[in-house]
Enzyme design. Structure first.
Site, PDB file in Angstrom:
ATOM      1  N   CYS A   1       0.826  -1.218   0.000  1.00 61.43           N
ATOM      2  CA  CYS A   1       0.000   0.000   0.000  1.00 61.43           C
ATOM      3  C   CYS A   1       0.860   1.268   0.000  1.00 61.43           C
ATOM      4  O   CYS A   1       1.392   1.652  -1.027  1.00 61.43           O
ATOM      5  CB  CYS A   1      -0.983  -0.022   1.172  1.00 61.43           C
ATOM      6  SG  CYS A   1      -2.381   1.101   0.926  1.00 61.43           S
TER       7      CYS A   1
ATOM      8  N   HIS B   1      -4.039  -4.663   0.728  1.00 63.66           N
ATOM      9  CA  HIS B   1      -3.567  -5.200   2.003  1.00 63.66           C
ATOM     10  C   HIS B   1      -3.745  -6.717   2.041  1.00 63.66           C
ATOM     11  O   HIS B   1      -4.857  -7.208   2.224  1.00 63.66           O
ATOM     12  CB  HIS B   1      -4.331  -4.555   3.162  1.00 63.66           C
ATOM     13  CG  HIS B   1      -3.950  -3.135   3.423  1.00 63.66           C
ATOM     14  ND1 HIS B   1      -2.899  -2.797   4.247  1.00 63.66           N
ATOM     15  CD2 HIS B   1      -4.449  -1.969   2.945  1.00 63.66           C
ATOM     16  CE1 HIS B   1      -2.775  -1.481   4.282  1.00 63.66           C
ATOM     17  NE2 HIS B   1      -3.704  -0.958   3.501  1.00 63.66           N
TER      18      HIS B   1
ATOM     19  N   GLU C   1      -2.755  -8.653   4.363  1.00 60.88           N
ATOM     20  CA  GLU C   1      -2.789  -9.133   5.740  1.00 60.88           C
ATOM     21  C   GLU C   1      -4.191  -9.215   6.333  1.00 60.88           C
ATOM     22  O   GLU C   1      -4.403  -9.911   7.334  1.00 60.88           O
ATOM     23  CB  GLU C   1      -1.899  -8.253   6.633  1.00 60.88           C
ATOM     24  CG  GLU C   1      -2.391  -6.822   6.833  1.00 60.88           C
ATOM     25  CD  GLU C   1      -1.946  -5.852   5.754  1.00 60.88           C
ATOM     26  OE1 GLU C   1      -1.991  -4.632   5.999  1.00 60.88           O
ATOM     27  OE2 GLU C   1      -1.571  -6.306   4.651  1.00 60.88           O
TER      28      GLU C   1
END
Length: 509
Positions: free
Chosen positions: A79, A167, A169
């Site tokens: 990002c 993202h 994660e």
């Protein structure tokens, strides 16, 4: 720990989740602020640049020094990191027409790229940015797009550098862990050797070397963290470990004695100290949550200082500090941006001559439980819900009095006992009750009442970094509410907290 992955934090709320996903791959990683990371990077096998609430186009944009990293170590930029590489390497980043936030799907994936090996066409990803990369950096090669973001992923030719604008994660990126695995294992070739057994062997050896024949005093809380820390240290130094369990007057009902009983037979040298009044005095008139935490932290230190002087030649103070405590107490942009301080983070005052040892400092909560299981600790103890270090003080909004503590202890006991009797306790990660600083009108019998309101809180989580409220059965909530109002004098209204973290936190203070 060898074969580390270095994660640079630029202030994103998701940085901790990156670390969690990496650890799930049995790879050890560490988070450092982007402007304060180790000079010696020889033990690191890969670097991840995290996201950020800042714009690379802003004057206050974080500017990391990547001279020792870029082109020398495999690097994944996430990002903000992806935009940073583009913006300062002959690419272009511009404001998006609309904020790109939420679910998206990959519409293009470059073929024969190890980075996207095993990733499904149309894979769902999670976007969270107001800027977009309009032109790739020098030597940039497009790897993936979504319908709205042309450069969702790219790599830089001639380097082991990869970047993604989404993202991986977060839970909503359905194959995010696979992307991390592709980068760390297949591209960076980081060994997957961070296991509970390996941790126990390494930390016990480290503690033996670090402590030697010195004596250590450890504050036990009855919770998972301090218990696992105690068993680890006991394994390393045996009779030189002195455990102290302090009653701060803010524990759950009857917890002081029940915890002391629980430690019997574990081979630990434990002394119980009732310091309730000392803590009540320290908290008198204090209403600010941060000041409560600091007052309790100071009182704990004073108690340990007093008790340590009763042990001849004690040198170390052990603490059950875990990684989220450390992360949440260190901010990229300074103390003003800290989420909350933790009573067991930050060292000791000058007058206390003990050195600090924290065997669990690099573990997340679920990792602590797995280490505890490896050590053979009773599953019932390992399954205990987390309980905050400041105890019930941060579940009583406003000032602390003995009357309020006793009310909340009674409410909490009804709630927790109810969860256990309904078979719900092990389905909840953490539960508790909060005493609110408001009274409400009620009717009990034929009389009007004006009494306290309590909120019940139950969340599901893996490590406390994020949490969702639990959908407890209505019949259970009805029964518990009825029992609380009938059995706890001073309470006439019960509410249930249905907030998730983020945006809320698990505790109310």
């Amino acid at each position: 720990m060898q074969h580390n992955v270095l994660i640079l934090d630029f202030g994103s709320q998701y940085t901790q989740l990156i670390a969690r996903r990496v650890r799930e791959l049995n790879i050890f990683c560490e988070i450092f602020p982007y402007n304060h990371f180790p000079d010696d990077l020889s033990s690191y096998k890969a670097v991840i640049l995290g996201g950020s609430p800042f714009s690379v186009r802003g004057e206050d944009a974080p500017h990391p020094d990547l001279s020792q990293i870029r082109g020398k170590l495999p690097m994944l930029a996430v990002c903000y990191g992806a935009q940073y590489l583009a913006h300062f390497s002959e690419g272009e980043v511009a404001a998006s027409n609309t904020r790109e936030y939420g679910r998206a799907n990959l519409s293009y994936i470059k073929e024969d790229e190890v980075f996207f090996e095993g990733i499904s066409p149309n894979s769902q990803v999670w976007m969270s940015h107001s800027d977009s990369i309009k032109t790739l950096p020098a030597n940039g090669v497009k790897l993936a797009s979504t319908h709205d973001v042309e450069f969702a992923a790219y790599r830089i030719e001639g380097e082991t550098t990869y970047a993604i604008q989404y993202h991986p994660e977060v839970y909503h990126s359905t194959e995010g862990t696979k992307i991390l695995e592709n980068f760390l294992v297949k591209i960076a070739q980081v060994p997957q050797n961070f296991t509970p057994n390996a941790f126990v062997e390494e930390i016990v050896a480290e503690m033996k070397e670090k402590i030697g024949n010195d004596k250590v005093v450890l504050g036990l809380s009855g919770g998972v963290d301090s218990t696992v820390a105690a068993v680890l240290l006991n394994k390393a130094i045996g009779k030189n470990l002195y455990c102290i369990f302090v009653n701060n007057g803010l524990l759950r009902k009857n917890e002081f004695q029940s915890v002391l009983d629980q430690y019997e037979g574990m081979g630990l040298n434990v002394k119980g100290v009732d310091a309730s009044q000392r803590f009540y005095d320290a908290l008198a008139g204090v209403t600010d949550p941060e000041l409560k935490r600091k007052a309790i932290g100071n009182a704990f230190i004073e108690v340990f200082d007093d008790e340590s002087h009763k042990i001849e030649d004690v040198t170390w103070l052990a603490q059950g500090t875990i990684y989220p405590d450390v992360i949440e107490s260190v901010s990229v942009k300074g103390p003003s941006a800290t989420i909350k301080s933790h009573h067991n983070v930050g060292g000791l005052p000058d007058y206390m001559k003990l050195k600090v040892v924290e065997p669990l400092r690099m573990l997340f909560k679920d990792e602590v439980r797995r280490v505890g299981a490896t050590l053979g600790i009773d599953p019932e103890l390992l399954g205990r819900h987390p309980f905050p270090g400041p105890g019930l003080s941060i579940r009583i909004l406003g000032d602390i009095t003995l009357e309020k503590v006793q009310i909340l202890q009674d409410v909490d006991k009804v709630f927790i006992d109810g969860l256990k009797s309904w078979g719900l306790y092990d389905k909840v990660w953490q539960a508790g009750a909060i005493l609110l600083p408001v009274n409400s009108v009620g009717v009990m019998g034929d009389e009007r009442t004006y009494e306290k309101v309590v909120a019940l809180r139950a969340v599901e989580s893996t490590d406390g970094m994020t949490a969702d409220w639990v959908h407890l059965p209505y019949d259970f909530l009805m029964k518990v509410s009825n029992d609380i109002i009938n059995k706890v004098k001073g309470v006439n209204r019960v509410v249930y907290d249905i907030s998730s973290k983020p945006p809320a936190t698990i505790e109310w203070e």
